[in-house]
Design an enzyme around this catalytic site. Sequence first.
Site, short mmCIF file in Angstrom:
data_model
loop_
_atom_site.label_atom_id
_atom_site.label_comp_id
_atom_site.label_asym_id
_atom_site.label_seq_id
_atom_site.Cartn_x
_atom_site.Cartn_y
_atom_site.Cartn_z
CG ASP A 231 -2.04 0.78 1.12
OD1 ASP A 231 -2.25 1.37 -0.32
OD2 ASP A 231 -2.99 0.63 1.77
CD GLU B 40 0.31 6.34 -3.46
OE1 GLU B 40 -0.37 5.34 -3.79
OE2 GLU B 40 0.34 6.84 -1.78
CG ASP C 298 -8.11 4.36 -0.58
OD1 ASP C 298 -7.67 2.55 0.12
OD2 ASP C 298 -7.06 4.56 0.46
#
Length: 765
Positions: free
Chosen positions: A435, A438, A499
């Site tokens: 996950d 970024e 998400d």
Amino acid sequence: MPYRPPLVAREFFVADPPELPQRANGEQGLSSVTSAEVVETGADSVLLKAATSAGEELYVSVAAVAEGVVRTRLAADPAARPAAEKIIELVHAGSYDGAKVTVEDGTVVVDAGPVRAVATLGAWSLRYTDAAGKTLVAQNPGEEDISGRLRTLPFGRSLVDGKPVAFHESFTAAPDEAYAGFGERFAPLNARGQRPLMWNFDAFGSESIRAYKNVPFYMSDRGYGVLVNSGAPVEFDMAQQTHAAVELIVPDDALEYFVIGGAPAEVLDRFDGLTSRPSLPPKWALGTWISSGFFVDNEERVMERAKKIRERGIPCDVLHLDTFWQHEPHWSDMRWDRDNFPDPERMLADLAEQGFKVCLWMNSYISHKSPVFAEGDEHGYFLKNAKGETYVADVWHGSHQASGIVDFTNPDAVEWWKGLLRGPLQAGAALYKTDFAEGVPADAVAHNGMTGTELHNVYTLLYNDAVVDVTREVNGHELVWARSSFLGGQRHSAQWSGDVQTTWAGLGGTIRGGLSHGLSGVPFWSHDTGGFNGTPTDDLYIRWAQFGALSPLLRYHGTTTRELWEFSKEAERLAIESLKLRYSLAPYLYTAAVKASRTGEPVLRALNVDDPSDPISWTADQEFRLGTDLLVAPVNDPSGERKVYLPKGRWIDFWTKEVHEGGRFIDTKHDLETFPVFVRYGAVIPRVEPGPTIGEEPFAGITLEVWGAPAEGITISDVDGDTTIVIEKVSETSVTLVSTGPADIANVSVIDVAGAPAKAELERK
């Protein structure tokens, strides 16, 4: 490009992209190439010294680096390379034995077969043609408006306060030219009129222009693609500033781009040859993944979940444990929460006996409250700030503890971090969900001296490379389930859309993301079935389950439970039926996956992959082909109504067996029991009886379904090799299929379709 909604407080991402400086009114600084002279020629390349409008000398290199691929580079120094190469090589350019270079009468031609670069030296111009000499795309000298102001910047670079800040290139855009690519983008598929910024964001859903996965690459409906070799925040203007031109702004140490000739499938094949071949996931990865969801979990709940899945006949291969397998304040230090998971080795072994693989959540940030943080901080294993201190960043946007960011430019940090990963895999976990990543701030400083801006985009590649290394070492495969990615990320064999909101708009944006990512060289893609943020209504859950079942990969996950039995009985029943449909198509899906790993063609295929000359195929972004023979149009409205475009040819309604002529739109309406699925007329579809898992063994008892009168055979790929199915005889009454290879073909079934033969026979060789 920060997220700044109107009339409310601004929300700033810890890793917003830096903005380029602007020249003051009247300040000079444009340095565009005006002429060039030959410095050196080779068998497949030419080096030119260029004069510019600012009186500078720059160097232009043009080379044939593969069949159908020409590289153009502009720099102040012929040896200059993109800054990302301080840590990683994004593009692996080679040479082309069939290349030809000619210099004659002030014109240079670099011929790479299907594409050629033609440069005029005296008054500079550069265009790219196909083998017959037809122009594919040409440089634009810069579009001026009525006031004389430039609206696009021509081939060259710009200076501000006397310092170079960015290179640029412009191409003339045909009035109706269509473009697609740029990674997983949730905007309309045809990117014309958009300004894609290559900067990985925590995108907070699939309803905006922000993207978790950027790929500085696009293709045109004119028969070419353009790849920019840079990890910088490259900005593309796709005929937005002016409809006459496409512009590339590259704030890097060199401008290096590749023009790739061919139809979309050929362009993707050549693109992968330059960047990376997709990594084929293990066969079991094509099965259902069911998550714990984003709430506190424990061993008892996990085992109960596994029990219910098997008792209720839900096909499933992978259980995913999200964040709470670790101690909550310490994310992500890769240590089990021993209060909730006292004996993970036993739990994982028990799940394996039931046929479940287990995926564990993780990211590359370590909370400053974790004891592991102190160790990494002491040894300098995290990114630093300008003062040389560990950069403790709000990478969770206030929803979790500030964290250190593992510095993958530091070899010692990489090895330390791999050590943290190794234990849970050795205990029996199959893989990690990688996950985030970024969040590298622009003002961070890396161990190797790279700035945060230089590192930001390529950081995710270093992160996933490290996880893949450990996973391969322990478990023998290269599968991760990644949220962020960049150029070449198809070597990490599973990516999901992040998400997304549990809304119809979220569903529609997610479909767009899968289409554009497939056109960017990444075939193994998924999404959170049911949506991530919030709780879906039953009808939205069912429609998303149908879309998920016919996606390349499939996972149920969200902030609340996506367990099938937590919804209505009807929703659970229909979701299970969708999963059984998927599992019955497993031989078809795995064959498409193997082909994708070899060619770069997407599994979830935008219509332009197979019908690039059809203008509608470049705009149809709410439907797709799954493989080549199935057309899927997920229901994206609670009414159940869908306008579906059928490509040219004939298409058979999967449910009613009605034959439709293609090249047109049709109106459909489906109750919750079904959704728009069509089979290409003449297709042969391999299917099996759905079981509880897809597993790892060769498929048993395959049935070949004949949909209409077949004109060509198929290949079935499996873990034990390829099997070819040849159509030997076909008439109005019968068809004979010949099978050569290891596949266990048990039956041939002719679907009752108008014009189909009445019976079929199978011969084996």
